[in-house]
Design an enzyme around this catalytic site. Structure first.
Site, mmCIF file in Angstrom:
data_model
loop_
_atom_site.group_PDB
_atom_site.id
_atom_site.type_symbol
_atom_site.label_atom_id
_atom_site.label_comp_id
_atom_site.label_asym_id
_atom_site.label_seq_id
_atom_site.Cartn_x
_atom_site.Cartn_y
_atom_site.Cartn_z
ATOM 1 N N HIS A 9 48.674 40.237 46.482
ATOM 2 C CA HIS A 9 48.400 39.980 47.995
ATOM 3 C C HIS A 9 48.795 41.235 48.855
ATOM 4 C CE1 HIS A 9 52.391 38.693 48.159
ATOM 5 N NE2 HIS A 9 52.476 38.681 49.694
ATOM 6 N N CYS A 10 49.445 42.227 48.040
ATOM 7 C CA CYS A 10 49.838 43.373 48.855
ATOM 8 C C CYS A 10 49.466 44.684 48.251
ATOM 9 C CB CYS A 10 51.384 43.055 49.067
ATOM 10 S SG CYS A 10 51.990 41.635 50.126
ATOM 11 N N ILE A 11 49.993 45.083 47.095
ATOM 12 C CA ILE A 11 50.104 46.356 46.770
ATOM 13 C C ILE A 11 48.588 46.802 46.463
ATOM 14 C CG2 ILE A 11 50.854 48.125 44.982
ATOM 15 C CD1 ILE A 11 53.172 46.168 44.367
#
Length: 437
Positions: A275-277
């Protein structure tokens, strides 16, 4: 006693009511942390199924066992709702909603906007609340997008209500760093906002890290994940170089990691997930484009990383070609659908791209993942198959995409015929021919 002092006192006495908007991988662990500290917590989520499950004591987040929820619910310190009106009584509210990308790779902050609008509509007439945005976003979002929705009613930030940004740093599946042991960056709209937010998070976090502004805190989160994305892009390109040079990239990185200073090991893989990188650097790149600046490192890393599923599929095709087989019609078993080891999360998982690309080439694809029962694509879905000796033996190629610790790699090597390993999980020495990334 003014509003700030009353808020600080209620926090110190654990009398403050805490609201959490968004009860996913970020919001639910945070809600539990506050409830365990003695606060009364009200969680709001638009997913009625999640709300019903939580109120029954059933967790859908692997990092939060049912056994943790049950005593908090029984004590009345935690409950879930779909109604924002329930947060009118809250003293402090953390917004933990998704911030995905649109298909154009532009930020989609509609969840933040919706949450802010709903909270502003239910803010008590006298104000007094602390609103903290935790969702990852581009610098300026808190001050330019969220703040006006609360200040438009005539109340003054820092006096009548408080606002801050504190980026989530949850890494699903980790046990060494938790909500409490992970330092918490916090930026306030005003100094009083910062003081209140630091006091609140200081009850559940060992090390608050105050910074000078909300935009600084927003930039901190983007730097953290851009750093990882760029370095993963670099090592993925090194993997392509090593392939051309006939070298083992895993040996190269492992030997370089022996240097005790000046080098931090990153490892290649089938692509970015989570969900981030894969998402956060695009928020920064987009913001800079609005200022007529091209974030070249970010865009180049994204190009390299997004190519890796194609590269893995190319490795499969080459490995099958040595066996005088085509991808078209071959039986291929993919091990792991999650975006990383030992989690049940498929968000942005490169495994989905690998499966889809293999199917497009005509392969008969099955997958196994002990954490994920079903994966869905546009127009079709697949269910995890039981991993056994017959399945391994029947596969023309086994593709290791996610190196779950539950897999017995020596057993797999001894029963498969051909393995393409994108994670350096498999050790040689069995009956299978192993092809590494």
């Amino acid at each position: 006693m003014d509003r700030k002092q009353r808020m600080l006192q209620r926090i110190a006495d654990r009398e403050a009511i805490i609201g959490i908007v968004g009860l996913g991988y970020v919001g639910l662990p945070l809600a539990v942390a506050f409830a365990e500290e003695g606060f009364t917590v009200i969680g709001v989520d638009v997913d009625a199924g999640k709300v019903a499950a939580l109120n029954r004591g059933r967790s859908y987040v692997e990092d939060v066992p049912d056994a943790v929820l049950e005593p908090l619910l029984a004590a009345g310190r935690l409950r879930a709702s779909t109604d924002y009106a329930d947060l009118a009584a809250a003293d402090a509210i953390s917004i933990c909603v998704p911030t995905p990308l649109r298909k154009t790779k532009d930020p989609d902050i509609s969840y933040i906007v919706d949450a802010a609008d709903c909270l502003a509509a239910h803010m008590p007439p006298g104000g007094g609340q602390l609103i903290v945005l935790e969702s990852t976003t581009y610098p300026g979002t808190t001050d330019e997008i969220v703040l006006p929705r609360f200040a438009d009613n005539g109340m003054e930030v820092g006096r009548d209500f408080f606002m801050a940004f504190s980026p989530e740093r949850i890494d699903p599946g980790r046990t060494d760093y938790t909500v409490r042991t992970t330092p918490k960056v916090i930026g306030g709209v005003t100094p009083d906002c910062l003081e209140v937010a630091v006091a609140l998070y200081g009850t559940v976090v060992d090390q608050p890290v105050p910074v000078s502004s909300t935009a600084t805190a927003e930039m901190v989160k983007l730097l953290e994940n851009t750093f990882r994305a760029v370095n993963i892009g670099l090592v993925n390109e090194v993997a392509l170089m090593c392939d051309k040079l006939g070298l083992n990239v895993w040996e190269v990185v492992g030997a370089a990691a022996s240097k005790p200073y000046g080098f931090m090991p990153f490892y290649p893989g089938p692509g970015l997930g989570g969900h981030c990188i894969p998402i956060d650097p695009h928020y920064l790149s987009w913001k800079l484009r609005t200022l007529n600046y091209t974030a070249r490192f970010i865009e180049l890393a994204a190009e390299v990383n997004s190519h890796m599923p194609d590269y893995v599929v190319g490795k499969v095709a080459d490995a099958l070609n040595v066996e005088r087989k085509a991808v078209n019609g071959s039986r291929i078993l993919v091990l792991g659908a999650a975006y990383k080891r030992d989690v049940g999360d498929v968000r942005e998982s490169p495994a989905l791209d690998v499966i889809h690309l293999l199917r497009e080439r005509g392969a008969d694809v099955a997958y196994n993942d002990p954490h994920i029962a079903t994966v869905r694509f546009d127009g079709y879905s697949l269910s995890s198959v039981e991993l056994n000796e017959a399945l391994l033996a029947a596969a023309d190629c086994v593709v290791v995409v996610t190196d779950h610790s539950a897999y017995d790699w020596s057993w797999i090597v001894n029963h498969a015929r051909l393995i393409v390993d994108a994670r350096n999980a498999v050790k040689s020495g069995g009956t299978a021919r192993v092809v590494r990334l």
